[in-house]
Design a protein around this motif. Sequence first.
Motif, mmCIF file in Angstrom:
data_model
loop_
_atom_site.group_PDB
_atom_site.id
_atom_site.type_symbol
_atom_site.label_atom_id
_atom_site.label_comp_id
_atom_site.label_asym_id
_atom_site.label_seq_id
_atom_site.Cartn_x
_atom_site.Cartn_y
_atom_site.Cartn_z
ATOM 1 N N ASN A 59 0.825 -1.223 0.000
ATOM 2 C CA ASN A 59 0.000 0.000 0.000
ATOM 3 C C ASN A 59 0.854 1.265 0.000
ATOM 4 N N GLY A 60 1.948 1.208 0.737
ATOM 5 C CA GLY A 60 2.866 2.352 0.757
ATOM 6 C C GLY A 60 3.494 2.595 -0.608
ATOM 7 N N ALA A 61 3.893 1.509 -1.260
ATOM 8 C CA ALA A 61 4.474 1.635 -2.604
ATOM 9 C C ALA A 61 3.448 2.190 -3.574
ATOM 10 N N TYR A 62 2.210 1.699 -3.478
ATOM 11 C CA TYR A 62 1.145 2.183 -4.367
ATOM 12 C C TYR A 62 0.901 3.678 -4.173
ATOM 13 N N LEU A 63 0.841 4.119 -2.914
ATOM 14 C CA LEU A 63 0.601 5.536 -2.637
ATOM 15 C C LEU A 63 1.712 6.422 -3.190
ATOM 16 N N LEU A 64 2.956 5.973 -2.997
ATOM 17 C CA LEU A 64 4.075 6.768 -3.507
ATOM 18 C C LEU A 64 4.078 6.817 -5.029
ATOM 19 N N ASN A 65 3.696 5.703 -5.658
ATOM 20 C CA ASN A 65 3.706 5.633 -7.123
ATOM 21 C C ASN A 65 2.519 6.346 -7.762
ATOM 22 N N THR A 66 1.547 6.758 -6.956
ATOM 23 C CA THR A 66 0.397 7.489 -7.501
ATOM 24 C C THR A 66 0.372 8.910 -6.936
ATOM 25 N N GLN A 67 0.002 9.037 -5.671
ATOM 26 C CA GLN A 67 -0.085 10.376 -5.073
ATOM 27 C C GLN A 67 1.285 11.028 -4.937
ATOM 28 N N GLY A 68 2.290 10.219 -4.636
ATOM 29 C CA GLY A 68 3.651 10.768 -4.522
ATOM 30 C C GLY A 68 4.144 11.344 -5.833
ATOM 31 N N ILE A 69 3.899 10.630 -6.928
ATOM 32 C CA ILE A 69 4.293 11.121 -8.253
ATOM 33 C C ILE A 69 3.487 12.365 -8.621
ATOM 34 N N ASN A 70 2.207 12.400 -8.235
ATOM 35 C CA ASN A 70 1.398 13.602 -8.473
ATOM 36 C C ASN A 70 2.022 14.828 -7.805
ATOM 37 N N ILE A 71 2.479 14.648 -6.577
ATOM 38 C CA ILE A 71 3.100 15.752 -5.838
ATOM 39 C C ILE A 71 4.381 16.207 -6.538
ATOM 40 N N LEU A 72 5.210 15.249 -6.962
ATOM 41 C CA LEU A 72 6.452 15.601 -7.654
ATOM 42 C C LEU A 72 6.166 16.352 -8.951
ATOM 43 N N MET A 73 5.186 15.875 -9.711
ATOM 44 C CA MET A 73 4.830 16.558 -10.965
ATOM 45 C C MET A 73 4.336 17.973 -10.695
ATOM 46 N N ASN A 74 3.564 18.117 -9.627
ATOM 47 C CA ASN A 74 3.053 19.441 -9.262
ATOM 48 C C ASN A 74 4.197 20.383 -8.910
ATOM 49 N N LEU A 75 5.172 19.864 -8.182
ATOM 50 C CA LEU A 75 6.301 20.687 -7.747
ATOM 51 C C LEU A 75 7.187 21.110 -8.919
ATOM 52 N N TYR A 76 7.431 20.181 -9.839
ATOM 53 C CA TYR A 76 8.396 20.443 -10.909
ATOM 54 C C TYR A 76 7.778 20.980 -12.199
ATOM 55 N N PHE A 77 6.484 20.672 -12.442
ATOM 56 C CA PHE A 77 5.902 21.047 -13.733
ATOM 57 C C PHE A 77 4.586 21.819 -13.627
ATOM 58 N N GLY A 78 3.989 21.869 -12.445
ATOM 59 C CA GLY A 78 2.784 22.652 -12.261
ATOM 60 C C GLY A 78 1.497 21.871 -12.477
ATOM 61 N N VAL A 79 0.386 22.541 -12.269
ATOM 62 C CA VAL A 79 -0.924 21.883 -12.265
ATOM 63 C C VAL A 79 -1.377 21.478 -13.658
ATOM 64 N N VAL A 80 -0.868 22.137 -14.701
ATOM 65 C CA VAL A 80 -1.286 21.799 -16.068
ATOM 66 C C VAL A 80 -0.855 20.376 -16.408
ATOM 67 N N VAL A 81 0.365 20.038 -16.065
ATOM 68 C CA VAL A 81 0.872 18.683 -16.304
ATOM 69 C C VAL A 81 0.100 17.683 -15.451
ATOM 70 N N ASN A 82 -0.234 18.059 -14.226
ATOM 71 C CA ASN A 82 -1.018 17.180 -13.360
ATOM 72 C C ASN A 82 -2.398 16.921 -13.952
ATOM 73 N N ALA A 83 -2.967 17.915 -14.620
ATOM 74 C CA ALA A 83 -4.269 17.745 -15.279
ATOM 75 C C ALA A 83 -4.150 16.728 -16.411
ATOM 76 N N ALA A 84 -3.061 16.788 -17.154
ATOM 77 C CA ALA A 84 -2.828 15.825 -18.231
ATOM 78 C C ALA A 84 -2.677 14.421 -17.664
ATOM 79 N N ARG A 85 -1.995 14.324 -16.550
ATOM 80 C CA ARG A 85 -1.849 13.018 -15.892
ATOM 81 C C ARG A 85 -3.211 12.508 -15.419
ATOM 82 N N GLY A 86 -4.059 13.412 -14.944
ATOM 83 C CA GLY A 86 -5.385 13.010 -14.498
ATOM 84 C C GLY A 86 -6.213 12.400 -15.616
ATOM 85 N N VAL A 87 -6.119 12.974 -16.817
ATOM 86 C CA VAL A 87 -6.820 12.418 -17.981
ATOM 87 C C VAL A 87 -6.300 11.016 -18.276
ATOM 88 N N ALA A 88 -4.981 10.865 -18.259
ATOM 89 C CA ALA A 88 -4.374 9.562 -18.544
ATOM 90 C C ALA A 88 -4.804 8.509 -17.523
#
Length: 206
Positions: free
Chosen positions: A1-30
């Motif tokens: 469960n910890g690995a799953y959370l890091l690979n989903t929500q954790g990656i979302n946080i990293l994308m938000n930090l480095y690329f902003g919410v627009v990229v996170n929106a694209a990830r949400g569609v995917a």
Amino acid sequence: NGAYLLNTQGINILMNLYFGVVVNAARGVAVQVDSVVRQFINNFTTAVNPQITKSYAQEDLSYMHHLICQSAKFSAFLMIFFLVPFMLESDIILRIWLKNVPNDASVFVKWILINSFVDTALTNSLVTAITATGRIKRYQIVVASFGLLVFPLTWIAYKLGAPAEATYAIFLFIYVILIFVRLIMIREYVQLKVSVYIRNVLFRVI
């Protein structure tokens, strides 16, 4: 469960930090596209999984091996049914579905479906077989340890200036390795030869 959370929500946080919410929106569609496809594949394997468990309980390992390979092969074929159109025409498909398609959504959809192909279609039956044995402690530790690498490797990649989709390449690399880790463990648990799976599943799918 910890690995799953890091690979989903954790990656979302990293994308938000480095690329902003627009990229996170694209990830949400995917992720939405991926969820629908995964559900379709899981509905298919739901019919097979009890038979895999039952054959292990009856010590009919040869039939169990047959079910594992058939389930993985046909799950992969079903996944290809969705994967190929998206790989070829994802821009058109997304424009039909969404009027305003976020930048990078097409690239993310392609990557995430390839990852699901490896992580779901090719391995669901292996996971079911290992679970049927009840010997899941070592398996979970090994798989989670590998899976946890996605988050720190993505973080390092982003720090070094890698593009947003680098996380999917890292995920794919790790989970391809995990196919063979699972095969080695299942050979020990239920005597399914790695060569049999490669010949009857991977070669056929390729």
